[in-house]
Write a protein that holds these residues in place. Structure first.
Motif, PDB file in Angstrom:
ATOM      1  N   GLU A  12      10.096 -10.404  -1.748  1.00  0.00           N
ATOM      2  CA  GLU A  12       9.284 -11.582  -1.462  1.00  0.00           C
ATOM      3  C   GLU A  12       8.090 -11.659  -2.398  1.00  0.00           C
ATOM      4  O   GLU A  12       7.442 -10.667  -2.683  1.00  0.00           O
ATOM      5  CB  GLU A  12       8.791 -11.510  -0.017  1.00  0.00           C
ATOM      6  N   LYS A  13       7.801 -12.873  -2.876  1.00  0.00           N
ATOM      7  CA  LYS A  13       6.577 -13.097  -3.626  1.00  0.00           C
ATOM      8  C   LYS A  13       5.454 -13.295  -2.610  1.00  0.00           C
ATOM      9  O   LYS A  13       5.642 -13.959  -1.601  1.00  0.00           O
ATOM     10  CB  LYS A  13       6.702 -14.329  -4.502  1.00  0.00           C
ATOM     11  N   PHE A  14       4.321 -12.698  -2.875  1.00  0.00           N
ATOM     12  CA  PHE A  14       3.202 -12.879  -1.966  1.00  0.00           C
ATOM     13  C   PHE A  14       1.883 -12.823  -2.707  1.00  0.00           C
ATOM     14  O   PHE A  14       1.821 -12.346  -3.839  1.00  0.00           O
ATOM     15  CB  PHE A  14       3.237 -11.880  -0.811  1.00  0.00           C
ATOM     16  N   GLU A  15       0.862 -13.336  -2.077  1.00  0.00           N
ATOM     17  CA  GLU A  15      -0.471 -13.379  -2.645  1.00  0.00           C
ATOM     18  C   GLU A  15      -1.386 -12.414  -1.896  1.00  0.00           C
ATOM     19  O   GLU A  15      -1.370 -12.374  -0.673  1.00  0.00           O
ATOM     20  CB  GLU A  15      -1.059 -14.779  -2.525  1.00  0.00           C
ATOM     21  N   ILE A  27      -0.130  -2.042  -2.123  1.00  0.00           N
ATOM     22  CA  ILE A  27       1.065  -2.867  -2.276  1.00  0.00           C
ATOM     23  C   ILE A  27       2.245  -2.086  -1.705  1.00  0.00           C
ATOM     24  O   ILE A  27       2.518  -0.976  -2.145  1.00  0.00           O
ATOM     25  CB  ILE A  27       1.281  -3.227  -3.756  1.00  0.00           C
ATOM     26  N   PRO A  28       2.953  -2.650  -0.717  1.00  0.00           N
ATOM     27  CA  PRO A  28       3.962  -1.885   0.025  1.00  0.00           C
ATOM     28  C   PRO A  28       5.341  -1.817  -0.638  1.00  0.00           C
ATOM     29  O   PRO A  28       6.355  -1.823   0.038  1.00  0.00           O
ATOM     30  CB  PRO A  28       4.037  -2.653   1.347  1.00  0.00           C
ATOM     31  N   TYR A  29       5.393  -1.772  -1.935  1.00  0.00           N
ATOM     32  CA  TYR A  29       6.659  -1.656  -2.662  1.00  0.00           C
ATOM     33  C   TYR A  29       6.601  -0.465  -3.598  1.00  0.00           C
ATOM     34  O   TYR A  29       5.538  -0.140  -4.124  1.00  0.00           O
ATOM     35  CB  TYR A  29       6.917  -2.906  -3.511  1.00  0.00           C
ATOM     36  N   GLU A  30       7.753   0.146  -3.844  1.00  0.00           N
ATOM     37  CA  GLU A  30       7.822   1.205  -4.848  1.00  0.00           C
ATOM     38  C   GLU A  30       7.714   0.596  -6.237  1.00  0.00           C
ATOM     39  O   GLU A  30       7.048   1.127  -7.105  1.00  0.00           O
ATOM     40  CB  GLU A  30       9.109   2.000  -4.699  1.00  0.00           C
ATOM     41  N   THR A  31       8.429  -0.520  -6.449  1.00  0.00           N
ATOM     42  CA  THR A  31       8.365  -1.232  -7.723  1.00  0.00           C
ATOM     43  C   THR A  31       8.110  -2.709  -7.454  1.00  0.00           C
ATOM     44  O   THR A  31       8.521  -3.231  -6.423  1.00  0.00           O
ATOM     45  CB  THR A  31       9.667  -1.076  -8.532  1.00  0.00           C
ATOM     46  N   GLN A  35       2.596 -10.983 -11.067  1.00  0.00           N
ATOM     47  CA  GLN A  35       2.821 -12.251 -11.746  1.00  0.00           C
ATOM     48  C   GLN A  35       1.538 -12.908 -12.213  1.00  0.00           C
ATOM     49  O   GLN A  35       1.536 -13.591 -13.225  1.00  0.00           O
ATOM     50  CB  GLN A  35       3.586 -13.210 -10.843  1.00  0.00           C
ATOM     51  N   ARG A  36       0.455 -12.716 -11.461  1.00  0.00           N
ATOM     52  CA  ARG A  36      -0.804 -13.357 -11.846  1.00  0.00           C
ATOM     53  C   ARG A  36      -1.984 -12.607 -11.233  1.00  0.00           C
ATOM     54  O   ARG A  36      -1.937 -12.200 -10.084  1.00  0.00           O
ATOM     55  CB  ARG A  36      -0.829 -14.805 -11.377  1.00  0.00           C
ATOM     56  N   SER A  79     -10.128 -15.298  -4.511  1.00  0.00           N
ATOM     57  CA  SER A  79      -9.349 -15.016  -5.713  1.00  0.00           C
ATOM     58  C   SER A  79      -8.034 -14.331  -5.317  1.00  0.00           C
ATOM     59  O   SER A  79      -7.970 -13.653  -4.289  1.00  0.00           O
ATOM     60  CB  SER A  79     -10.132 -14.123  -6.666  1.00  0.00           C
ATOM     61  N   LYS A  80      -6.991 -14.503  -6.155  1.00  0.00           N
ATOM     62  CA  LYS A  80      -5.662 -14.024  -5.768  1.00  0.00           C
ATOM     63  C   LYS A  80      -5.010 -13.144  -6.834  1.00  0.00           C
ATOM     64  O   LYS A  80      -5.196 -13.353  -8.022  1.00  0.00           O
ATOM     65  CB  LYS A  80      -4.737 -15.211  -5.528  1.00  0.00           C
ATOM     66  N   ILE A  81      -4.222 -12.217  -6.326  1.00  0.00           N
ATOM     67  CA  ILE A  81      -3.272 -11.459  -7.129  1.00  0.00           C
ATOM     68  C   ILE A  81      -1.902 -11.847  -6.578  1.00  0.00           C
ATOM     69  O   ILE A  81      -1.670 -11.749  -5.378  1.00  0.00           O
ATOM     70  CB  ILE A  81      -3.481  -9.938  -7.010  1.00  0.00           C
ATOM     71  N   VAL A  82      -1.001 -12.303  -7.445  1.00  0.00           N
ATOM     72  CA  VAL A  82       0.334 -12.708  -7.007  1.00  0.00           C
ATOM     73  C   VAL A  82       1.325 -11.634  -7.433  1.00  0.00           C
ATOM     74  O   VAL A  82       1.395 -11.255  -8.600  1.00  0.00           O
ATOM     75  CB  VAL A  82       0.729 -14.083  -7.608  1.00  0.00           C
TER      76      VAL A  82
END
Length: 88
Positions: A12-15, A27-31, A35-36, A79-82
């Protein structure tokens, strides 16, 4: 100071929406793919290294794997990190 923990679905893409000032994020992913990173966010995050008892800098735009919780500074509220998530 804010602490954010996200648990999105696989792929899933998330902000990550930041408050003004220092934010602790994970960030709850290994990889994953960053994106921004909004320009109002300082481009370098900091990850604590218990061996050296110091914070190691990391370029936010180049993150691609889980390194643990990090401190990120935002000059502006909202402000966001995508992120595009990979494997959990």
């Amino acid at each position: 100071m804010s602490l954010f923990i996200f648990t999105p679905s696989f792929g899933e893409k998330f902000e990550i929406i930041l408050r003004q000032g220092w934010n602790a994020i994970s960030i709850p992913y290994e990889t994953f793919v960053v994106q921004r990173v909004d320009r109002e966010i300082y481009p370098t995050g900091f990850i604590y290294n218990p061996v050296t008892n110091n914070y190691n800098p990391i370029q936010l735009s180049s993150l691609s794997s889980q390194l643990g919780a990090m401190w990120v500074y935002s000059f502006k509220e909202g402000s966001k990190i995508v992120i595009d998530g990979g494997t959990l």
